[in-house]
Design a protein around this motif. Structure first.
Motif, PDB file in Angstrom:
ATOM      1  N   GLU A  13      40.128  47.758  53.072  1.00  0.00           N
ATOM      2  CA  GLU A  13      40.156  46.305  53.206  1.00  0.00           C
ATOM      3  C   GLU A  13      40.602  45.644  51.907  1.00  0.00           C
ATOM      4  O   GLU A  13      41.449  44.740  51.914  1.00  0.00           O
ATOM      5  CB  GLU A  13      38.777  45.789  53.604  1.00  0.00           C
ATOM      6  CG  GLU A  13      38.714  44.282  53.753  1.00  0.00           C
ATOM      7  CD  GLU A  13      37.326  43.799  54.186  1.00  0.00           C
ATOM      8  OE1 GLU A  13      36.843  42.824  53.602  1.00  0.00           O
ATOM      9  OE2 GLU A  13      36.752  44.423  55.090  1.00  0.00           O
ATOM     10  N   LEU A  14      40.059  46.089  50.781  1.00  0.00           N
ATOM     11  CA  LEU A  14      40.416  45.485  49.498  1.00  0.00           C
ATOM     12  C   LEU A  14      41.875  45.753  49.154  1.00  0.00           C
ATOM     13  O   LEU A  14      42.553  44.896  48.569  1.00  0.00           O
ATOM     14  CB  LEU A  14      39.503  46.021  48.390  1.00  0.00           C
ATOM     15  CG  LEU A  14      38.004  45.722  48.526  1.00  0.00           C
ATOM     16  CD1 LEU A  14      37.254  46.240  47.305  1.00  0.00           C
ATOM     17  CD2 LEU A  14      37.752  44.233  48.715  1.00  0.00           C
ATOM     18  N   GLU A  15      42.360  46.942  49.496  1.00  0.00           N
ATOM     19  CA  GLU A  15      43.763  47.271  49.241  1.00  0.00           C
ATOM     20  C   GLU A  15      44.679  46.302  49.978  1.00  0.00           C
ATOM     21  O   GLU A  15      45.688  45.828  49.431  1.00  0.00           O
ATOM     22  CB  GLU A  15      44.036  48.717  49.682  1.00  0.00           C
ATOM     23  CG  GLU A  15      45.460  49.185  49.457  1.00  0.00           C
ATOM     24  CD  GLU A  15      45.762  49.555  48.018  1.00  0.00           C
ATOM     25  OE1 GLU A  15      46.960  49.728  47.699  1.00  0.00           O
ATOM     26  OE2 GLU A  15      44.815  49.655  47.211  1.00  0.00           O
ATOM     27  N   ASN A  16      44.317  45.984  51.218  1.00  0.00           N
ATOM     28  CA  ASN A  16      45.143  45.073  52.019  1.00  0.00           C
ATOM     29  C   ASN A  16      45.035  43.619  51.558  1.00  0.00           C
ATOM     30  O   ASN A  16      46.009  42.873  51.593  1.00  0.00           O
ATOM     31  CB  ASN A  16      44.755  45.166  53.498  1.00  0.00           C
ATOM     32  CG  ASN A  16      45.183  46.473  54.118  1.00  0.00           C
ATOM     33  OD1 ASN A  16      46.150  47.097  53.687  1.00  0.00           O
ATOM     34  ND2 ASN A  16      44.452  46.915  55.131  1.00  0.00           N
ATOM     35  N   VAL A  17      43.836  43.227  51.128  1.00  0.00           N
ATOM     36  CA  VAL A  17      43.586  41.817  50.814  1.00  0.00           C
ATOM     37  C   VAL A  17      43.936  41.459  49.372  1.00  0.00           C
ATOM     38  O   VAL A  17      44.462  40.374  49.106  1.00  0.00           O
ATOM     39  CB  VAL A  17      42.108  41.465  51.110  1.00  0.00           C
ATOM     40  CG1 VAL A  17      41.790  40.043  50.659  1.00  0.00           C
ATOM     41  CG2 VAL A  17      41.805  41.625  52.593  1.00  0.00           C
ATOM     42  N   LEU A  18      43.672  42.377  48.426  1.00  0.00           N
ATOM     43  CA  LEU A  18      43.752  42.015  47.013  1.00  0.00           C
ATOM     44  C   LEU A  18      44.968  42.546  46.269  1.00  0.00           C
ATOM     45  O   LEU A  18      45.314  42.011  45.203  1.00  0.00           O
ATOM     46  CB  LEU A  18      42.488  42.494  46.281  1.00  0.00           C
ATOM     47  CG  LEU A  18      41.153  41.935  46.770  1.00  0.00           C
ATOM     48  CD1 LEU A  18      40.029  42.458  45.892  1.00  0.00           C
ATOM     49  CD2 LEU A  18      41.160  40.417  46.782  1.00  0.00           C
ATOM     50  N   THR A  19      45.612  43.594  46.776  1.00  0.00           N
ATOM     51  CA  THR A  19      46.740  44.177  46.043  1.00  0.00           C
ATOM     52  C   THR A  19      47.832  43.134  45.806  1.00  0.00           C
ATOM     53  O   THR A  19      48.278  42.462  46.738  1.00  0.00           O
ATOM     54  CB  THR A  19      47.320  45.379  46.805  1.00  0.00           C
ATOM     55  OG1 THR A  19      46.303  46.362  46.986  1.00  0.00           O
ATOM     56  CG2 THR A  19      48.477  46.003  46.031  1.00  0.00           C
ATOM     57  N   GLY A  20      48.230  43.013  44.557  1.00  0.00           N
ATOM     58  CA  GLY A  20      49.225  42.011  44.177  1.00  0.00           C
ATOM     59  C   GLY A  20      48.612  40.696  43.747  1.00  0.00           C
ATOM     60  O   GLY A  20      49.311  39.823  43.207  1.00  0.00           O
ATOM     61  N   GLY A  21      47.297  40.545  43.949  1.00  0.00           N
ATOM     62  CA  GLY A  21      46.627  39.308  43.596  1.00  0.00           C
ATOM     63  C   GLY A  21      46.371  39.188  42.102  1.00  0.00           C
ATOM     64  O   GLY A  21      46.351  40.174  41.364  1.00  0.00           O
ATOM     65  N   LYS A  22      46.186  37.965  41.648  1.00  0.00           N
ATOM     66  CA  LYS A  22      45.957  37.685  40.231  1.00  0.00           C
ATOM     67  C   LYS A  22      44.478  37.438  39.970  1.00  0.00           C
ATOM     68  O   LYS A  22      43.832  36.666  40.678  1.00  0.00           O
ATOM     69  CB  LYS A  22      46.763  36.456  39.815  1.00  0.00           C
ATOM     70  CG  LYS A  22      46.620  36.088  38.340  1.00  0.00           C
ATOM     71  CD  LYS A  22      47.453  34.855  38.014  1.00  0.00           C
ATOM     72  CE  LYS A  22      47.336  34.466  36.546  1.00  0.00           C
ATOM     73  NZ  LYS A  22      48.139  33.268  36.224  1.00  0.00           N
ATOM     74  N   VAL A  23      43.947  38.099  38.960  1.00  0.00           N
ATOM     75  CA  VAL A  23      42.548  37.899  38.562  1.00  0.00           C
ATOM     76  C   VAL A  23      42.481  36.608  37.756  1.00  0.00           C
ATOM     77  O   VAL A  23      42.967  36.536  36.617  1.00  0.00           O
ATOM     78  CB  VAL A  23      42.021  39.080  37.728  1.00  0.00           C
ATOM     79  CG1 VAL A  23      40.572  38.825  37.315  1.00  0.00           C
ATOM     80  CG2 VAL A  23      42.133  40.377  38.517  1.00  0.00           C
ATOM     81  N   VAL A  24      41.895  35.577  38.333  1.00  0.00           N
ATOM     82  CA  VAL A  24      41.873  34.271  37.665  1.00  0.00           C
ATOM     83  C   VAL A  24      40.578  34.029  36.892  1.00  0.00           C
ATOM     84  O   VAL A  24      40.551  33.216  35.970  1.00  0.00           O
ATOM     85  CB  VAL A  24      42.103  33.137  38.682  1.00  0.00           C
ATOM     86  CG1 VAL A  24      43.499  33.230  39.269  1.00  0.00           C
ATOM     87  CG2 VAL A  24      41.065  33.160  39.803  1.00  0.00           C
ATOM     88  N   LYS A  25      39.517  34.737  37.270  1.00  0.00           N
ATOM     89  CA  LYS A  25      38.256  34.539  36.555  1.00  0.00           C
ATOM     90  C   LYS A  25      37.342  35.741  36.755  1.00  0.00           C
ATOM     91  O   LYS A  25      37.361  36.377  37.800  1.00  0.00           O
ATOM     92  CB  LYS A  25      37.538  33.268  37.064  1.00  0.00           C
ATOM     93  CG  LYS A  25      36.522  32.700  36.083  1.00  0.00           C
ATOM     94  CD  LYS A  25      37.182  32.174  34.813  1.00  0.00           C
ATOM     95  CE  LYS A  25      36.181  31.609  33.830  1.00  0.00           C
ATOM     96  NZ  LYS A  25      36.801  31.176  32.564  1.00  0.00           N
TER      97      LYS A  25
END
Length: 573
Positions: free
Chosen positions: A14-26
């Motif tokens: 689930e995390l691979e699908n939802v978060l991959t490519g996302g930016k850590v903002v905080k």
């Protein structure tokens, strides 16, 4: 419950699908065992919770609100330095173990691209969250440092090489074939569920029992088919996350458990399932650990007051003799001519008796008749004074216990931020010694109640300690707002900040009043509601104490799901 290898696999997928490519903002660290990463991806902000709590270790997306310390811990500062602004490159499980690797690519101080790996090890009381440099293999730091004095075999400390948890030498259940599966088990030894757990990695006792439950007893082929069916679903990421509740015992799995019986509730995602299951558990446990000495002290004070009240009431029963002493003194005074020094008793006509019967009054032969009479009057006056004093002390002890009970409820429902205000109140009331505190420039001048929005968009505010209760009811609320409180049960002040509102908002506010009270786990909790203008604070009374009138009462049963949804609707900032 069991955060096993299959739950870890579902979370990783689930995390691979939802978060991959996302930016850590905080990056936040709500507690000494938890991290919260805000990741923005595809126009949406996701909150990733990673916990190394000894009892509630887990990783999942969350929507539950959290309180973060005003001063971030050192580990949090390190993570902000290395991870904030970075992109999530990869999220993977280590085999079928309860270990997740989250690779984040960012830039270092010189502007060069670098990769950092956040490792979540979900291993009960040995759980940990570790930041490593995958290029060098060195540990940068961990939320729980493990030195040589704690473990001779595996140190987790800045500068040491990262060593994965020791292998369990089990077979990967996703790679096993029919023959290998059948050969792995000793069918004559029994306890096949236990054997499966011992031989295959990632398999929890809960899932092993379910596999055994679904296969006819003694049928090896059926057992293989059931086992392989679960493994195929795991390989293809076909999950059906569910909670189950059997006689009050709750748990979760990536597939519905039929052997447990009871109620089963399904969810769309594993994160939603875990978020619901762990709602409030870790926070309450953390508060309980931080306040156990304080709670023990307050309960001890309550017990002392209960014993004190019992003794004082028993003395009041003895004080009933006061009237008898007064009668003896007055009758003896009016019959002094019949008594002389040395008499051990006086027989007089009792003119207080409608029938005028004779009364025998015991005397001290060493005293004169007048002195004997004065002795009775002194006993009378002493007991009368004791009655007044005892009644006052009983009232005070009962008021103290009511207030202490309310503080205990507030400690149970408190957030980390609320604890400081509760401790300050206990110090001001003389129940705790004053402690020196660091001056925090960002500290709010006033205690701020919790604010949420009802389903109708109307603001509802909840005081989670007595200082917040006072401020909410007597400073923030308008006279025509509606005030709620559990009827004769310690709890929070709740205010609906509107003159008019639908019935649904009233029910939701009553639900919150019941939830933030001693009756949280009860059914049909009585909740009074009235206008704020009918709520008064007696002069000189303690914080949070009020009297009210013109109230109506409704009955609600606290629903954790409804409360959770309401608490998610907190204003930002």
């Amino acid at each position: 419950m069991s955060f096993d290898g299959f739950v870890t696999r579902a979370v990783a997928h689930e995390l691979e699908n939802v978060l991959t490519g996302g930016k850590v903002v905080k990056v936040y660290q709500p507690s000494d065992t938890e991290l919260l990463l805000h990741v923005r991806n595809r126009g949406r902000l996701h909150k990733l919770l990673l916990s190394a709590h000894p009892a509630y270790a887990r990783v999942h997306l969350t929507e539950n609100p959290t309180d973060n310390p005003s001063e971030p811990p050192m580990f949090c500062m390190l993570l902000r330095k290395h991870l904030e602004g970075g992109r999530v490159e990869r999220i993977a499980q280590d085999g079928m173990e309860r270990v997740l690797h989250i690779d984040i690519r960012s830039r270092d101080e010189l502007g060069f691209e670098t990769t950092r790996r956040l490792v979540a090890e979900i291993m009960g009381r040995h759980s940990n969250l570790i930041l490593i440099d995958p290029d060098s293999g060195n540990v940068l730091d961990a939320i729980r440092r493990v030195g040589f004095g704690v473990s001779r075999h595996r140190q987790v400390y800045p500068g040491t090489g990262y060593t994965p948890p020791p292998p369990q030498n089990k077979k990967n259940p996703l790679e096993i074939g029919r023959d290998g599966f059948i050969a792995s088990l000793d069918y004559n030894a029994g306890r096949l569920d236990k054997q499966m757990v011992e031989r295959f990695s990632g398999l929890s006792p809960l899932l092993a029992k379910e596999i055994l439950h679904r296969a006819p007893l003694g049928d090896r082929e059926a057992l293989w088919r059931t086992f392989s069916g679960f493994m195929a679903a795991a390989r293809e990421h076909r999950y059906e996350p569910a909670l189950f509740d059997t006689d009050g015992k709750q748990g979760y799995s990536v597939w519905p458990m039929t052997h447990t019986g009871g109620e089963i509730r399904r969810f769309e995602s594993i994160s939603e399932c875990l978020d619901r299951f762990y709602f409030g558990k870790a926070e309450r446990d953390r508060i309980r650990q931080q306040t156990q000495d304080l709670v023990r002290s307050l309960k001890s004070e309550i017990e002392k007051n209960v014993k004190k009240i019992h003794i004082l009431k028993r003395e009041l029963e003895e004080a009933d003799k006061a009237e008898e002493y007064r009668v003896h003194g007055e009758l003896l005074t009016s019959h002094l001519h019949l008594v002389k020094r040395g008499d051990t008793e006086a027989r007089v006509i009792n003119y207080y008796d409608p029938e005028g019967r004779e009364l025998v009054i015991p005397l001290d032969p060493m005293l004169s008749p007048s002195e004997n009479a004065q002795r009775f009057f002194k006993k009378y006056n002493k007991l009368k004074a004791a009655v007044k004093w005892n009644e006052e002390q009983i009232r005070k002890a009962e008021e103290d216990n009511a207030w202490l009970e309310s503080v205990l409820v507030q400690l149970e429902n408190a957030s980390i931020r609320d604890l400081e205000e509760i401790r300050e109140e206990l110090e001001e009331e003389g129940w705790l010694k004053s402690q020196p505190r660091k001056q925090n420039r960002r500290k709010k001048d006033h205690p701020e109640p919790l604010s949420v929005r009802s389903s109708d968009g109307i603001t509802i505010q909840i005081g989670r300690n007595n200082k917040q209760n006072d401020r909410l009811t007597h400073r923030l609320a308008s006279p025509t707002d509606t005030w709620l409180h559990t009827k004769e049960i310690p709890g929070s002040h709740v205010v609906i900040r509107a003159r008019e509102f639908p019935e649904r908002t009233l029910l939701e506010a009553a639900m919150l009043a019941a939830w933030f009270s001693k009756a949280r786990d009860s059914a049909q909790v009585p909740v009074d509601h009235t206008l704020v203008k009918h709520v008064k604070k007696p002069s000189g009374s303690r914080p949070g104490f009020v009297i009210y009138e013109k109230q109506r009462t409704l009955f609600v049963t606290p629903d954790p799901d409804m409360v959770r949804e309401l608490l998610k609707r907190q204003p930002k900032g």
